[in-house]
Write a protein that holds these residues in place. Structure first.
Motif, PDB file in Angstrom:
ATOM      1  N   GLU A 172     -15.101   3.273  -9.052  1.00  0.00           N
ATOM      2  CA  GLU A 172     -16.348   2.768  -8.865  1.00  0.00           C
ATOM      3  C   GLU A 172     -16.406   1.465  -9.890  1.00  0.00           C
ATOM      4  O   GLU A 172     -17.476   0.801  -9.677  1.00  0.00           O
ATOM      5  N   ASN A 219     -20.456  -0.117  -9.787  1.00  0.00           N
ATOM      6  CA  ASN A 219     -20.997   0.345  -8.729  1.00  0.00           C
ATOM      7  C   ASN A 219     -21.787   1.735  -8.735  1.00  0.00           C
ATOM      8  O   ASN A 219     -21.958   2.465  -8.024  1.00  0.00           O
ATOM      9  N   ARG A 242     -24.796  -2.225 -10.249  1.00  0.00           N
ATOM     10  CA  ARG A 242     -25.377  -1.980  -8.892  1.00  0.00           C
ATOM     11  C   ARG A 242     -27.063  -1.653  -9.071  1.00  0.00           C
ATOM     12  O   ARG A 242     -27.631  -1.807  -8.422  1.00  0.00           O
ATOM     13  N   GLU A 244     -23.688  -3.862  -4.400  1.00  0.00           N
ATOM     14  CA  GLU A 244     -22.039  -3.312  -4.607  1.00  0.00           C
ATOM     15  C   GLU A 244     -21.324  -4.572  -4.806  1.00  0.00           C
ATOM     16  O   GLU A 244     -21.408  -5.557  -3.957  1.00  0.00           O
ATOM     17  N   ARG A 245     -20.325  -4.495  -5.656  1.00  0.00           N
ATOM     18  CA  ARG A 245     -19.436  -5.510  -5.985  1.00  0.00           C
ATOM     19  C   ARG A 245     -18.053  -5.070  -5.939  1.00  0.00           C
ATOM     20  O   ARG A 245     -17.780  -4.076  -6.357  1.00  0.00           O
ATOM     21  N   ARG A 268     -14.464  -5.139  -7.317  1.00  0.00           N
ATOM     22  CA  ARG A 268     -14.242  -4.851  -8.964  1.00  0.00           C
ATOM     23  C   ARG A 268     -13.302  -6.100  -9.473  1.00  0.00           C
ATOM     24  O   ARG A 268     -13.514  -6.605 -10.390  1.00  0.00           O
TER      25      ARG A 268
END
Ligand code: BTN
Length: 255
Positions: free
Chosen positions: A63, A144, A159, A165-166, A168
């Protein structure tokens, strides 16, 4: 997908880029033979992630960004090693600010948003003679993750701060680019700009807040600046300005 992004990063930046799904600690891998200036080691999960003050570093699988950057800053005298920390912190805050997150640098090199921690950094140096020979900048950036277990600090993530949400690896690529700008300033001895930005973004600067000494006594004081050696200059309520090394003073942060 991840392979394509890695190849993209590698090709654009000309660096050795190692992606490991699981590893003990990316900082440990970065110490292995064969890694050199500018190389990156990234993991989805660390079984023994290391933090400052002997703490661990917990990060949910896949994440966040947990990575180490290998540097060979042989142009930097060991007594100026704090400038490398400054360059890393400034570049991390550059990245977050570009993503509209009001990042502040918590001395010595954490990144906070308000009173919440979004990035932790563990920088380890090797010295040869009077100069740095090799430094490993280990970075944990919460991207995230939205739920965290019990921690001593209050965590946040990109986030949580933005609702977005990105992916990475593009973020890592962006950080690498921004860091290289700051690293060039360091190499060219353009310290004024790094000093200026570090000071401008210093968490709690000129605010009267609570701190604690290792023995447990707490007091109120105001951070005025950070000395070139890396010591924190904290003004006590009686007007005395004291210099503190890392571990000589602790922030008291309301939960
Ligand atoms: C801290 O705030 O305590 C520092 C945390 C540093 C965590 C990063 S994650 C990548 C690298 N590998 C580690 O084991 N630690 C650093």
């Amino acid at each position: 997908m991840i392979d394509r992004l890695i190849d993209g990063v590698r090709a654009r930046r000309g660096v050795r880029f190692t992606y490991l799904p699981t590893v003990s600690s990316t900082n440990d891998v970065a110490r292995e033979e064969g890694y050199g200036d500018g190389d990156l080691i990234v993991a989805d999960y660390q079984t023994a992630g290391r933090g400052q003050r002997g703490n661990g570093w917990e990060s949910a699988v896949g994440e966040n960004l947990t990575f180490s950057l290998v540097l060979e800053p042989d142009f930097l005298p060991a007594e100026r090693q704090f400038y490398l920390s400054k360059a890393v912190s400034v570049a991390l805050s550059d990245l977050l600010i570009r993503h509209r997150i009001a990042a502040r640098i918590k001395w010595p090199n954490d990144i906070y948003v308000g009173d919440r921690k979004i990035v932790g950094t563990l920088i380890e140096h090797d010295v040869q003679g009077a100069m740095l020979s090799r430094s490993i900048a280990g970075i944990g950036l919460n991207v995230n993750q939205t739920e965290f277990g019990p921690m001593t600090v209050i965590p946040t993530s990109m986030r949580l701060e933005t609702g977005i949400e990105r992916a990475r690896l593009p973020l890592l690529d962006e950080f690498y680019h921004l860091f290289n700008i700051r690293y060039r300033q360091l190499r060219e001895n353009d310290l004024t700009e790094i000093d200026r930005v570090y000071h401008e973004r210093l968490y709690r600067r000129d605010e009267l807040c609570a701190y604690r000494l290792p023995g447990g006594a707490s007091f109120r004081g105001t951070i005025r600046s950070v000395a070139p050696s890396g010591e924190l200059l904290l003004e006590h309520e009686d007007g005395t300005v004291c210099r503190y090394l890392f571990k000589e003073v602790e922030y008291v942060i309301p939960r």
